[in-house]
Design a protein around this motif. Sequence first.
Motif, PDB file in Angstrom:
ATOM      1  N   ARG A  63      73.057  69.508  62.880  1.00  0.00           N
ATOM      2  CA  ARG A  63      72.297  70.084  63.851  1.00  0.00           C
ATOM      3  C   ARG A  63      70.760  69.952  62.890  1.00  0.00           C
ATOM      4  O   ARG A  63      69.723  69.457  63.837  1.00  0.00           O
ATOM      5  N   LYS A  64      70.564  69.733  61.757  1.00  0.00           N
ATOM      6  CA  LYS A  64      69.441  69.092  61.237  1.00  0.00           C
ATOM      7  C   LYS A  64      69.648  68.731  59.608  1.00  0.00           C
ATOM      8  O   LYS A  64      70.785  69.216  59.396  1.00  0.00           O
ATOM      9  N   PHE A  65      68.687  67.909  59.284  1.00  0.00           N
ATOM     10  CA  PHE A  65      69.080  67.487  57.863  1.00  0.00           C
ATOM     11  C   PHE A  65      69.156  68.497  56.768  1.00  0.00           C
ATOM     12  O   PHE A  65      67.961  69.303  56.780  1.00  0.00           O
ATOM     13  N   SER A  66      69.700  68.319  55.822  1.00  0.00           N
ATOM     14  CA  SER A  66      69.928  69.316  54.868  1.00  0.00           C
ATOM     15  C   SER A  66      70.185  68.348  53.552  1.00  0.00           C
ATOM     16  O   SER A  66      71.180  67.838  53.440  1.00  0.00           O
ATOM     17  N   ALA A  67      69.279  68.377  52.592  1.00  0.00           N
ATOM     18  CA  ALA A  67      69.446  67.706  51.470  1.00  0.00           C
ATOM     19  C   ALA A  67      70.440  68.022  50.394  1.00  0.00           C
ATOM     20  O   ALA A  67      71.252  67.291  49.833  1.00  0.00           O
ATOM     21  N   SER A  68      70.314  69.337  50.389  1.00  0.00           N
ATOM     22  CA  SER A  68      71.724  69.977  49.691  1.00  0.00           C
ATOM     23  C   SER A  68      73.136  69.573  50.155  1.00  0.00           C
ATOM     24  O   SER A  68      73.980  69.944  49.401  1.00  0.00           O
ATOM     25  N   GLN A  69      73.126  69.478  51.398  1.00  0.00           N
ATOM     26  CA  GLN A  69      74.497  69.441  52.210  1.00  0.00           C
ATOM     27  C   GLN A  69      74.925  68.187  52.220  1.00  0.00           C
ATOM     28  O   GLN A  69      76.012  67.697  52.781  1.00  0.00           O
ATOM     29  N   PHE A  70      73.883  67.396  52.317  1.00  0.00           N
ATOM     30  CA  PHE A  70      74.197  65.874  52.770  1.00  0.00           C
ATOM     31  C   PHE A  70      75.196  65.322  52.011  1.00  0.00           C
ATOM     32  O   PHE A  70      76.311  64.574  52.908  1.00  0.00           O
ATOM     33  N   TRP A  71      75.330  65.056  50.801  1.00  0.00           N
ATOM     34  CA  TRP A  71      76.643  64.567  50.270  1.00  0.00           C
ATOM     35  C   TRP A  71      77.899  65.223  50.474  1.00  0.00           C
ATOM     36  O   TRP A  71      79.054  64.622  50.494  1.00  0.00           O
ATOM     37  N   ASP A  72      77.691  66.518  50.518  1.00  0.00           N
ATOM     38  CA  ASP A  72      79.016  67.370  50.748  1.00  0.00           C
ATOM     39  C   ASP A  72      79.597  66.974  51.882  1.00  0.00           C
ATOM     40  O   ASP A  72      80.850  67.080  52.094  1.00  0.00           O
ATOM     41  N   ASP A  73      78.752  66.872  53.014  1.00  0.00           N
ATOM     42  CA  ASP A  73      79.220  66.299  54.370  1.00  0.00           C
ATOM     43  C   ASP A  73      79.596  65.117  54.465  1.00  0.00           C
ATOM     44  O   ASP A  73      80.655  64.810  54.891  1.00  0.00           O
ATOM     45  N   CYS A  74      79.085  64.097  53.547  1.00  0.00           N
ATOM     46  CA  CYS A  74      79.654  62.801  53.564  1.00  0.00           C
ATOM     47  C   CYS A  74      81.091  62.891  53.040  1.00  0.00           C
ATOM     48  O   CYS A  74      81.912  62.137  53.581  1.00  0.00           O
ATOM     49  N   ARG A  75      81.425  63.389  51.976  1.00  0.00           N
ATOM     50  CA  ARG A  75      82.469  63.585  51.246  1.00  0.00           C
ATOM     51  C   ARG A  75      83.700  64.457  52.235  1.00  0.00           C
ATOM     52  O   ARG A  75      84.800  63.729  52.301  1.00  0.00           O
ATOM     53  N   LYS A  76      83.082  65.232  52.702  1.00  0.00           N
ATOM     54  CA  LYS A  76      84.035  66.300  53.739  1.00  0.00           C
ATOM     55  C   LYS A  76      84.604  65.383  55.038  1.00  0.00           C
ATOM     56  O   LYS A  76      85.710  65.515  55.367  1.00  0.00           O
ATOM     57  N   TYR A  77      83.637  64.679  55.489  1.00  0.00           N
ATOM     58  CA  TYR A  77      84.073  63.830  56.765  1.00  0.00           C
ATOM     59  C   TYR A  77      84.409  62.530  56.399  1.00  0.00           C
ATOM     60  O   TYR A  77      84.688  61.792  57.462  1.00  0.00           O
ATOM     61  N   ASN A  78      84.486  61.896  55.150  1.00  0.00           N
ATOM     62  CA  ASN A  78      84.776  60.512  54.963  1.00  0.00           C
ATOM     63  C   ASN A  78      83.468  59.482  55.510  1.00  0.00           C
ATOM     64  O   ASN A  78      84.105  58.585  56.304  1.00  0.00           O
ATOM     65  N   VAL A  79      82.307  59.912  55.515  1.00  0.00           N
ATOM     66  CA  VAL A  79      81.301  59.274  56.018  1.00  0.00           C
ATOM     67  C   VAL A  79      81.059  57.915  55.574  1.00  0.00           C
ATOM     68  O   VAL A  79      81.162  57.887  54.224  1.00  0.00           O
ATOM     69  N   THR A  80      81.040  56.821  56.111  1.00  0.00           N
ATOM     70  CA  THR A  80      80.784  55.411  55.804  1.00  0.00           C
ATOM     71  C   THR A  80      79.304  54.930  55.970  1.00  0.00           C
ATOM     72  O   THR A  80      79.018  53.886  55.250  1.00  0.00           O
ATOM     73  N   VAL A  81      78.776  55.437  56.939  1.00  0.00           N
ATOM     74  CA  VAL A  81      77.527  54.873  57.598  1.00  0.00           C
ATOM     75  C   VAL A  81      76.306  56.148  57.658  1.00  0.00           C
ATOM     76  O   VAL A  81      76.661  57.110  58.337  1.00  0.00           O
ATOM     77  N   VAL A  82      75.244  56.054  57.090  1.00  0.00           N
ATOM     78  CA  VAL A  82      74.348  56.970  56.942  1.00  0.00           C
ATOM     79  C   VAL A  82      72.935  56.495  57.741  1.00  0.00           C
ATOM     80  O   VAL A  82      72.731  55.473  57.621  1.00  0.00           O
ATOM     81  N   GLN A  83      72.325  57.560  58.149  1.00  0.00           N
ATOM     82  CA  GLN A  83      70.911  57.049  58.851  1.00  0.00           C
ATOM     83  C   GLN A  83      69.826  57.770  57.896  1.00  0.00           C
ATOM     84  O   GLN A  83      70.070  58.739  57.216  1.00  0.00           O
ATOM     85  N   TYR A  84      68.809  57.046  57.818  1.00  0.00           N
ATOM     86  CA  TYR A  84      67.765  57.811  57.155  1.00  0.00           C
ATOM     87  C   TYR A  84      66.304  57.393  57.690  1.00  0.00           C
ATOM     88  O   TYR A  84      66.143  56.305  58.353  1.00  0.00           O
ATOM     89  N   ILE A  85      65.282  58.063  57.422  1.00  0.00           N
ATOM     90  CA  ILE A  85      64.005  57.622  57.144  1.00  0.00           C
ATOM     91  C   ILE A  85      63.425  57.667  55.823  1.00  0.00           C
ATOM     92  O   ILE A  85      64.326  58.450  55.162  1.00  0.00           O
ATOM     93  N   GLY A  86      62.329  57.408  55.466  1.00  0.00           N
ATOM     94  CA  GLY A  86      61.773  57.324  54.148  1.00  0.00           C
ATOM     95  C   GLY A  86      61.919  58.873  53.491  1.00  0.00           C
ATOM     96  O   GLY A  86      62.419  58.868  52.421  1.00  0.00           O
ATOM     97  N   GLU A  87      61.715  59.634  54.258  1.00  0.00           N
ATOM     98  CA  GLU A  87      61.680  61.221  53.810  1.00  0.00           C
ATOM     99  C   GLU A  87      62.995  61.593  53.193  1.00  0.00           C
ATOM    100  O   GLU A  87      63.057  62.160  52.401  1.00  0.00           O
ATOM    101  N   VAL A  88      63.995  61.063  53.933  1.00  0.00           N
ATOM    102  CA  VAL A  88      65.244  61.557  53.839  1.00  0.00           C
ATOM    103  C   VAL A  88      65.730  60.998  52.456  1.00  0.00           C
ATOM    104  O   VAL A  88      66.665  61.729  51.496  1.00  0.00           O
TER     105      VAL A  88
END
Length: 621
Positions: free
Chosen positions: A291-316
């Motif tokens: 729904r929106k970017f969350s720094a605290s949940q970012f890597w937990d989500d990546c681990r939970k869903y086996n994410v292989t590719v992420v998007q970013y902007i500089g602030e992220v």
Amino acid sequence: MEIYFISFILASIFILPIALKTFSPYVWMDFLYFGDLLRILVRFVARRRRRPFFFVLDRFLEQTAAHPDKPFVVFEKESYTYTYTDTRSNKIANALQTLPDYKAGDTVALFMGNEPAFVFTWLALAKLGSPVALLNHNIRTKSLLHCFNCCKAKVLIAASELKEAVEDVLPSLMEQGVTVLLMAKHCDTPGIEAFTDKVDEASDTSLPRSLRSHITFNSPAVYIYTSGTTGLPKAAVVNQNRLLTALAILSSNGVLPSDIIYVNLPLYHTAGFLIGFIGSIETGSTIILKRKFSASQFWDDCRKYNVTVVQYIGEVMRYLCSTPKRDNDKDHKVRLAIGNGVRAEVWREFLNRFGNIHVREFYASTEGNVGFVNYVGKIGAIGRVNFLHRNLFPYTLVKYDTERDEPIRDANGLCVEALKGETGLLVSKITDIAPFVGYAQNEEQTERKRLRNVLKKGDLYFNTGDLMRIDKDNFIYFQDRVGDTFRWKGENVATTEVSDILTISDCLEEANVYGVQVPGHEGRIGMAAVTVKKGLQFDGSKLYKHVASYLPSYARPRFIRIQNAVEVTGTFKQMKMKLVEESFDTGRIQDPLYILDDSVKSYTPLTAQVHSSIITGNLKL
């Protein structure tokens, strides 16, 4: 003699790669990039020649037929397959066709955050041949109406949680005869129709191709809003041809069908929509939609869903690096990060902390006709200059006068090219291969982005508004933006738009808006030098309420500087250079300073202690 010749050939085979690596270390990567570029062009040309016309929707239908049961969108606890996405979009399209005031091909505005319904609805409208205006769900009142009216939409489809924002502008919409639909099963507001129940009851049969037979490659596909050099947001027209080229963005950067892509950037923006969503249609990958970017949940989500590719902007990147360190920071499957706007020092910190992730930094703009990809991975660069790219998409850097806010021209009236190592304005020639479509209902702003008589009389270039530098190794680096725009929280902020909002408040007479840098923060934060109307007092609470009702959070000026008069040039242009230099430094500025304080919903006096806390990083903005 023959033995010597064979020996020479064998030696050359061994020595040549070493010599090339020593004297031209990037030549192999250049060749690989050329190969990718040619492959993309061949595929694009082949698709352009197909009849009937082949569009992004057709690629989605191909992917659905190829792997119908594969998850396409995963959102929170739900997973939606390609087949479900296809049938749900059919139901939305069929429900729309039952409406008396809508016909296939009408422009529709989508006022929705990141959720599966956004994806389903856009595909439904594509099946009906309707251009879609992607409205920023943070905008309200005047800005919302402006953006809606830009695209001449006849229907507004809004998320249920945005009901109040729609109600604020409902009288104007009803006056225009706009059909307003809410993605909810019930709605008791006269003038707003509940739409979800109609969708649930609609048929899921496929839509005939004849409904979109009127579409050509020049037809508008989506309108994406961008804050440019002046005024309210402008609707950049993304036509079907440009959307077709966007299919290649992820595949050309090594994304595969087996990849799982984490999309947490807004779908109403170019990055989330064109790269995350449209790019995934080409590769047939699975999208993890946030729904929106969350720094605290970012890597937990990546681990939970086996994410292989992420998007970013500089602030992220910066936000992620600012989170508390964990022992499992490198425990994930992310192999590729693709995006733009990351500073070199943040890039290095990101790699050191989170592991061997390949960062694909790129440069592009919603309406622009030139882009770069840092396919080498050189930290800090946005791309690499090469012969093939420069011939396909002619561009150059020209010297720029930042004080006069215009390109420097010679005695013949032509622009002066910047030398290698010098900072210059990036301009790109407008051609059939690299067109500039412009902005909907805004010929004045479209013309402002056209630059004439650049290298020779009569030529025509697109003015990116970005200052760049090319080094001796042909890497290109972003330096800064010019004119009246700055970037904060990953969003472009048009200073004149903010100035207009400030000056319609009760107590302010004039407002000069600009962006100032804050240590430890990406981009520039908003500040305004203002004058107070004669006989009135500055009211921080009233001004806070005013800007909060008109501007999204990222565009609200964080600092206010009260002046007796706004300084202007001889041609009555507001002077910003000195103001930007002085920033919000309480030690240098004698004028009263205020800071926006969300906790008390007011602008409160900026003290030396608060200033010190910001500079040391103890107070985050």
